[in-house]
Design a protein around this motif. Structure first.
Motif, PDB file in Angstrom:
ATOM      1  N   LEU A 189       0.836  -1.199   0.000  1.00 32.95           N
ATOM      2  CA  LEU A 189       0.000   0.000   0.000  1.00 32.95           C
ATOM      3  C   LEU A 189       0.874   1.254   0.000  1.00 32.95           C
ATOM      4  O   LEU A 189       0.619   2.207  -0.732  1.00 32.95           O
ATOM      5  N   ARG A 190       1.925   1.237   0.797  1.00 38.64           N
ATOM      6  CA  ARG A 190       2.832   2.395   0.846  1.00 38.64           C
ATOM      7  C   ARG A 190       3.479   2.643  -0.507  1.00 38.64           C
ATOM      8  O   ARG A 190       3.517   3.768  -0.996  1.00 38.64           O
ATOM      9  N   TYR A 191       3.982   1.583  -1.160  1.00 38.03           N
ATOM     10  CA  TYR A 191       4.599   1.739  -2.473  1.00 38.03           C
ATOM     11  C   TYR A 191       3.575   2.180  -3.521  1.00 38.03           C
ATOM     12  O   TYR A 191       3.872   3.009  -4.378  1.00 38.03           O
ATOM     13  N   ALA A 192       2.377   1.640  -3.461  1.00 35.16           N
ATOM     14  CA  ALA A 192       1.338   2.017  -4.418  1.00 35.16           C
ATOM     15  C   ALA A 192       0.969   3.490  -4.271  1.00 35.16           C
ATOM     16  O   ALA A 192       0.801   4.201  -5.270  1.00 35.16           O
ATOM     17  N   MET A 193       0.852   3.969  -3.036  1.00 31.39           N
ATOM     18  CA  MET A 193       0.525   5.378  -2.812  1.00 31.39           C
ATOM     19  C   MET A 193       1.646   6.284  -3.300  1.00 31.39           C
ATOM     20  O   MET A 193       1.397   7.343  -3.872  1.00 31.39           O
ATOM     21  N   ALA A 194       2.894   5.873  -3.111  1.00 28.08           N
ATOM     22  CA  ALA A 194       4.031   6.668  -3.587  1.00 28.08           C
ATOM     23  C   ALA A 194       4.025   6.751  -5.110  1.00 28.08           C
ATOM     24  O   ALA A 194       4.256   7.821  -5.688  1.00 28.08           O
ATOM     25  N   LYS A 195       3.730   5.631  -5.775  1.00 26.01           N
ATOM     26  CA  LYS A 195       3.664   5.627  -7.237  1.00 26.01           C
ATOM     27  C   LYS A 195       2.511   6.494  -7.731  1.00 26.01           C
ATOM     28  O   LYS A 195       2.648   7.229  -8.709  1.00 26.01           O
ATOM     29  N   LEU A 196       1.382   6.420  -7.060  1.00 29.23           N
ATOM     30  CA  LEU A 196       0.232   7.233  -7.445  1.00 29.23           C
ATOM     31  C   LEU A 196       0.545   8.715  -7.294  1.00 29.23           C
ATOM     32  O   LEU A 196       0.228   9.519  -8.171  1.00 29.23           O
ATOM     33  N   ARG A 197       1.187   9.083  -6.184  1.00 34.32           N
ATOM     34  CA  ARG A 197       1.568  10.491  -5.986  1.00 34.32           C
ATOM     35  C   ARG A 197       2.514  10.960  -7.091  1.00 34.32           C
ATOM     36  O   ARG A 197       2.390  12.071  -7.593  1.00 34.32           O
ATOM     37  N   ALA A 198       3.480  10.119  -7.450  1.00 35.11           N
ATOM     38  CA  ALA A 198       4.435  10.484  -8.497  1.00 35.11           C
ATOM     39  C   ALA A 198       3.731  10.644  -9.842  1.00 35.11           C
ATOM     40  O   ALA A 198       3.975  11.615 -10.570  1.00 35.11           O
ATOM     41  N   CYS A 199       2.846   9.733 -10.165  1.00 28.16           N
ATOM     42  CA  CYS A 199       2.110   9.817 -11.431  1.00 28.16           C
ATOM     43  C   CYS A 199       1.204  11.044 -11.467  1.00 28.16           C
ATOM     44  O   CYS A 199       1.153  11.752 -12.469  1.00 28.16           O
ATOM     45  N   MET A 200       0.504  11.275 -10.393  1.00 26.85           N
ATOM     46  CA  MET A 200      -0.392  12.432 -10.356  1.00 26.85           C
ATOM     47  C   MET A 200       0.401  13.734 -10.368  1.00 26.85           C
ATOM     48  O   MET A 200      -0.031  14.718 -10.964  1.00 26.85           O
ATOM     49  N   GLY A 201       1.564  13.750  -9.737  1.00 21.73           N
ATOM     50  CA  GLY A 201       2.408  14.936  -9.756  1.00 21.73           C
ATOM     51  C   GLY A 201       2.850  15.270 -11.166  1.00 21.73           C
ATOM     52  O   GLY A 201       2.807  16.425 -11.593  1.00 21.73           O
ATOM     53  N   ALA A 202       3.264  14.255 -11.924  1.00 22.25           N
ATOM     54  CA  ALA A 202       3.675  14.472 -13.308  1.00 22.25           C
ATOM     55  C   ALA A 202       2.483  14.895 -14.162  1.00 22.25           C
ATOM     56  O   ALA A 202       2.610  15.744 -15.043  1.00 22.25           O
ATOM     57  N   TYR A 203       1.339  14.342 -13.910  1.00 21.71           N
ATOM     58  CA  TYR A 203       0.128  14.654 -14.666  1.00 21.71           C
ATOM     59  C   TYR A 203      -0.346  16.072 -14.385  1.00 21.71           C
ATOM     60  O   TYR A 203      -0.793  16.780 -15.280  1.00 21.71           O
ATOM     61  N   LEU A 204      -0.235  16.506 -13.137  1.00 19.45           N
ATOM     62  CA  LEU A 204      -0.758  17.811 -12.748  1.00 19.45           C
ATOM     63  C   LEU A 204       0.256  18.938 -12.861  1.00 19.45           C
ATOM     64  O   LEU A 204      -0.126  20.105 -12.790  1.00 19.45           O
ATOM     65  N   ALA A 205       1.529  18.636 -13.059  1.00 16.69           N
ATOM     66  CA  ALA A 205       2.545  19.676 -13.145  1.00 16.69           C
ATOM     67  C   ALA A 205       2.228  20.723 -14.210  1.00 16.69           C
ATOM     68  O   ALA A 205       2.353  21.916 -13.948  1.00 16.69           O
ATOM     69  N   PRO A 206       1.777  20.339 -15.417  1.00 18.68           N
ATOM     70  CA  PRO A 206       1.442  21.363 -16.410  1.00 18.68           C
ATOM     71  C   PRO A 206       0.274  22.268 -15.974  1.00 18.68           C
ATOM     72  O   PRO A 206       0.233  23.423 -16.322  1.00 18.68           O
ATOM     73  N   VAL A 207      -0.627  21.728 -15.211  1.00 19.79           N
ATOM     74  CA  VAL A 207      -1.779  22.493 -14.758  1.00 19.79           C
ATOM     75  C   VAL A 207      -1.391  23.456 -13.648  1.00 19.79           C
ATOM     76  O   VAL A 207      -1.821  24.604 -13.608  1.00 19.79           O
ATOM     77  N   LEU A 208      -0.542  22.984 -12.725  1.00 24.53           N
ATOM     78  CA  LEU A 208      -0.178  23.775 -11.559  1.00 24.53           C
ATOM     79  C   LEU A 208       1.035  24.659 -11.801  1.00 24.53           C
ATOM     80  O   LEU A 208       1.343  25.500 -10.978  1.00 24.53           O
ATOM     81  N   GLY A 209       1.729  24.478 -12.886  1.00 25.41           N
ATOM     82  CA  GLY A 209       2.927  25.260 -13.175  1.00 25.41           C
ATOM     83  C   GLY A 209       4.160  24.393 -13.103  1.00 25.41           C
ATOM     84  O   GLY A 209       4.189  23.388 -12.399  1.00 25.41           O
ATOM     85  N   ALA A 210       5.175  24.779 -13.808  1.00 27.55           N
ATOM     86  CA  ALA A 210       6.391  23.975 -13.918  1.00 27.55           C
ATOM     87  C   ALA A 210       7.097  23.810 -12.576  1.00 27.55           C
ATOM     88  O   ALA A 210       7.752  22.807 -12.340  1.00 27.55           O
ATOM     89  N   GLY A 211       6.973  24.762 -11.669  1.00 28.80           N
ATOM     90  CA  GLY A 211       7.671  24.686 -10.399  1.00 28.80           C
ATOM     91  C   GLY A 211       6.926  23.921  -9.326  1.00 28.80           C
ATOM     92  O   GLY A 211       7.368  23.839  -8.204  1.00 28.80           O
ATOM     93  N   ALA A 212       5.784  23.360  -9.668  1.00 25.99           N
ATOM     94  CA  ALA A 212       4.967  22.666  -8.668  1.00 25.99           C
ATOM     95  C   ALA A 212       5.635  21.365  -8.251  1.00 25.99           C
ATOM     96  O   ALA A 212       6.107  20.604  -9.078  1.00 25.99           O
ATOM     97  N   SER A 213       5.655  21.127  -6.965  1.00 22.52           N
ATOM     98  CA  SER A 213       6.221  19.879  -6.459  1.00 22.52           C
ATOM     99  C   SER A 213       5.192  18.772  -6.546  1.00 22.52           C
ATOM    100  O   SER A 213       3.994  19.028  -6.676  1.00 22.52           O
ATOM    101  N   ALA A 214       5.645  17.546  -6.458  1.00 23.63           N
ATOM    102  CA  ALA A 214       4.730  16.409  -6.486  1.00 23.63           C
ATOM    103  C   ALA A 214       3.792  16.459  -5.293  1.00 23.63           C
ATOM    104  O   ALA A 214       2.614  16.114  -5.396  1.00 23.63           O
ATOM    105  N   GLU A 215       4.300  16.929  -4.142  1.00 22.51           N
ATOM    106  CA  GLU A 215       3.455  17.019  -2.951  1.00 22.51           C
ATOM    107  C   GLU A 215       2.345  18.050  -3.151  1.00 22.51           C
ATOM    108  O   GLU A 215       1.190  17.806  -2.825  1.00 22.51           O
TER     109      GLU A 215
END
Length: 70
Positions: free
Chosen positions: A27-53
């Motif tokens: 579960l911990r690894y799955a949540m980390a992967k999901l955060r990383a994927c969502m961070g990459a997906y949302l970076a263009p929306v939130l701006g280039a300097g947006a962190s994954a968190e």
């Protein structure tokens, strides 16, 4: 199973046929992967300097905007 079906971690482990600690680790690894994927997906929306968190925190709202519902 834990997040979607509301099972306790122990019940999810039993249903998956693995030990409690194994389920917890997966579960911990799955949540980390999901955060990383969502961070990459949302970076263009939130701006280039947006962190994954920051992207993970803003995930629900930004995903709605991407879907065009707002």
């Amino acid at each position: 199973m834990h997040h979607e079906d509301g099972l306790s971690l122990g019940d999810a482990a039993q249903a998956a046929g693995v030990g409690f600690e194994t389920a917890k680790t997966r579960l911990r690894y799955a949540m980390a992967k999901l955060r990383a994927c969502m961070g990459a997906y949302l970076a263009p929306v939130l701006g280039a300097g947006a962190s994954a968190e920051a992207a993970a925190r803003a995930g629900a709202g930004a995903a709605t905007r991407i879907g065009g519902e707002r």
